[in-house]
Design an enzyme around this catalytic site. Structure first.
Site, short mmCIF file in Angstrom:
data_model
loop_
_atom_site.label_atom_id
_atom_site.label_comp_id
_atom_site.label_asym_id
_atom_site.label_seq_id
_atom_site.Cartn_x
_atom_site.Cartn_y
_atom_site.Cartn_z
N GLY A 137 0.81 -1.21 0.00
CA GLY A 137 0.00 0.00 0.00
C GLY A 137 0.85 1.26 0.00
O GLY A 137 0.54 2.24 -0.69
N THR A 138 1.93 1.26 0.76
CA THR A 138 2.77 2.46 0.86
C THR A 138 3.36 2.82 -0.49
O THR A 138 3.32 3.98 -0.93
CB THR A 138 3.89 2.24 1.90
N CYS A 144 1.30 2.03 12.06
CA CYS A 144 2.49 2.78 11.64
C CYS A 144 2.80 3.93 12.57
O CYS A 144 3.90 4.46 12.58
CB CYS A 144 2.30 3.33 10.24
N HIS A 190 -1.27 -7.72 2.66
CA HIS A 190 -1.27 -8.29 4.01
C HIS A 190 -2.48 -7.91 4.85
O HIS A 190 -2.66 -8.42 5.96
CB HIS A 190 0.04 -7.94 4.74
N ASN A 243 -8.60 3.72 8.14
CA ASN A 243 -8.03 2.58 8.86
C ASN A 243 -8.20 2.65 10.37
O ASN A 243 -8.03 1.65 11.05
CB ASN A 243 -6.54 2.44 8.51
N GLN A 245 -7.82 -0.69 3.17
CA GLN A 245 -8.69 -1.27 4.22
C GLN A 245 -10.04 -1.72 3.67
O GLN A 245 -10.74 -2.49 4.32
CB GLN A 245 -8.92 -0.26 5.35
N1 PLP Z 1 -3.05 2.70 3.57
C1 PLP Z 1 -3.82 2.31 4.59
C2 PLP Z 1 -5.21 2.87 4.72
C3 PLP Z 1 -3.34 1.39 5.52
O1 PLP Z 1 -4.12 1.02 6.55
C4 PLP Z 1 -2.03 0.89 5.37
C5 PLP Z 1 -1.44 -0.03 6.36
O2 PLP Z 1 -1.58 0.16 7.56
C6 PLP Z 1 -1.27 1.33 4.27
C7 PLP Z 1 -1.81 2.23 3.39
C8 PLP Z 1 0.12 0.83 4.04
O3 PLP Z 1 0.10 -0.44 3.42
P1 PLP Z 1 1.39 -1.37 3.46
O4 PLP Z 1 1.57 -1.81 4.86
O5 PLP Z 1 1.05 -2.49 2.52
O6 PLP Z 1 2.53 -0.55 2.94
#
Ligand code: PLP
Length: 379
Positions: free
Chosen positions: A71-72, A325, A201, A151, A179
């Site tokens: 996601g990041t 995070c 994940h 989230n 999410q």
């Molecule tokens: N965006 C949202 C809304 C998330 O909840 C998260 C993870 O907590 C991410 C992005 C980041 O995803 P990733 O852990 O796959 O980088």
């Protein structure tokens, strides 16, 4: 006592079926998908079949799927990639104050490079008002990035409505659906989005996997430079096992979406009703609008959320005080404060995020323990 896990928005355990689907790619099917011999070509075929499955699930075309590391990376590619493709350092981004750090921090980085960013407020119900979005649009607005589901509180954002505005004005619309996938229906055309981020994940798939949907014709520049993989948008030898696992997890999540929603919604009702009956001075956050079925965010007045989380952990019960995070950063939730909740109350909040393996017995055990823990902390 069995451990109880109520932190599925942070991450989920990988499913057996997903591990099984990935297994061959760690042994026999090790070929590099970019090679022309059979070792590579068989893998290429399977990789492209997975891409087609992922595209079908989202209502997209195969060529519109870029596999990433999660996601990041997808959020970064969406934001930085569109601004860079525009080659205009003076562009304008609209986002919301309740986005994940994976959106907020690329925006802050772009601000340092000369981009202007509006972080729109949300209403007390945790929802971005489409009229506020409309009012913020400027002639130089390049991209609007608003998450599909939050989230921390699970609130669903009016992306389809915002998409009607962006379509009419030729502005790129990105949504972080990390999410939301597997919990609500997602169709990129129905949502009117140009870019959409997914992470493996959060849906019982492997960590370090994800994708970005990129509507055909959307200007996008890569973040990395190298080979021609992923249409040059994400060079580097493909993480084939990860991609196969991500897509298997997407298939299972989509197939079980309705059952998952029904089951987690009913467990959440049990949890929230129990807490309302047994504990005084509680506040349920983000509940007045539409929300994901599996998240419950609750403030327990006069209790420190971090301490309560540790007390629960001492009984082998996992919950969160905010986004994974930012936990441990000592910061009060930016989501709850954006909703107008005082920093003090925000600091007394827990997020319970339920998953497919949670049971009624799990909720009842939590409800047996929680009132005494809170009473002790309030003393
Ligand atoms: N965006 C949202 C809304 C998330 O909840 C998260 C993870 O907590 C991410 C992005 C980041 O995803 P990733 O852990 O796959 O980088």
């Amino acid at each position: 006592m069995n451990p109880l896990y109520f932190d599925h928005s942070a991450t989920t355990p990988i499913r057996e079926e997903v591990v099984e689907a990935m297994q061959p790619y760690f042994s026999d099917m090790f070929g590099n998908a970019s090679t022309i011999h059979r070792f590579g070509q068989t893998v290429r075929q399977n990789l492209e079949a997975a891409r087609k499955t992922a595209a079908d699930i989202l209502g997209a075309d195969s060529r519109e799927i870029i596999f990433t590391s999660g996601g990041t990376e997808s959020d970064n590619l969406a934001l930085q990639g569109t601004v860079q493709a525009e080659k205009n350092p003076r562009s304008h981004i609209i986002t919301s104050a309740i986005e994940h750090a994976a959106v907020l921090n690329p925006c802050r980085h772009l601000e340092q490079l000369g981009v202007t960013v509006d972080y729109l407020p949300v209403r007390p119900d945790g929802i971005v008002d489409p009229q506020t979005v409309e009012a913020a649009i400027r002639p130089d607005t390049t991209i609007i990035s608003i998450m599909l589901a939050n989230n921390e509180v699970g609130t669903l954002q009016p992306i389809r409505e915002i998409g009607e505005q962006t379509r009419a004005r030729n502005i790129i619309l990105h949504t972080d659906a990390v999410q939301a996938l597997g919990k609500i229906p997602i169709d990129v055309n129905r949502l009117n989005v140009d870019l959409l981020s997914v992470s493996g994940h959060k849906i019982y798939g492997p960590k370090g996997t994800g994708l970005l949907y990129v509507r055909s014709g959307t200007p996008l520049a890569p973040l990395f430079f190298g080979g021609h993989h992923e249409q040059g948008m994400r060079p580097g030898t493909e993480n084939v096992a990860g991609i196969i696992g991500l897509v298997r997890a997407m298939e299972l999540a989509e197939a079980e979406r309705e059952d998952f929603s029904t089951a987690t919604r009913s467990l959440r009702t049990l949890l929230e009703t129990g807490i309302r009956e047994k504990i005084e001075n509680v506040r349920f956050n983000g509940v007045s609008g539409c929300r994901l079925p599996n998240i419950s965010n609750i403030s327990f007045g006069d209790v420190d959320g971090d301490t309560l989380q540790l007390v629960l952990d001492s009984q082998n019960i996992a919950v969160a005080t905010g986004a994974a995070c930012s936990s441990g950063s000592g910061n009060v939730s930016h989501v709850l404060t954006a909703m107008g909740i005082s920093p003090e109350l925000a600091g007394s909040s827990l997020r319970f995020s339920l998953g497919r393996l949670n049971t009624e017995a799990d909720i009842r055990r939590l409800l047996d323990l929680l009132p005494d823990m809170i009473a002790a902390l309030r003393q």
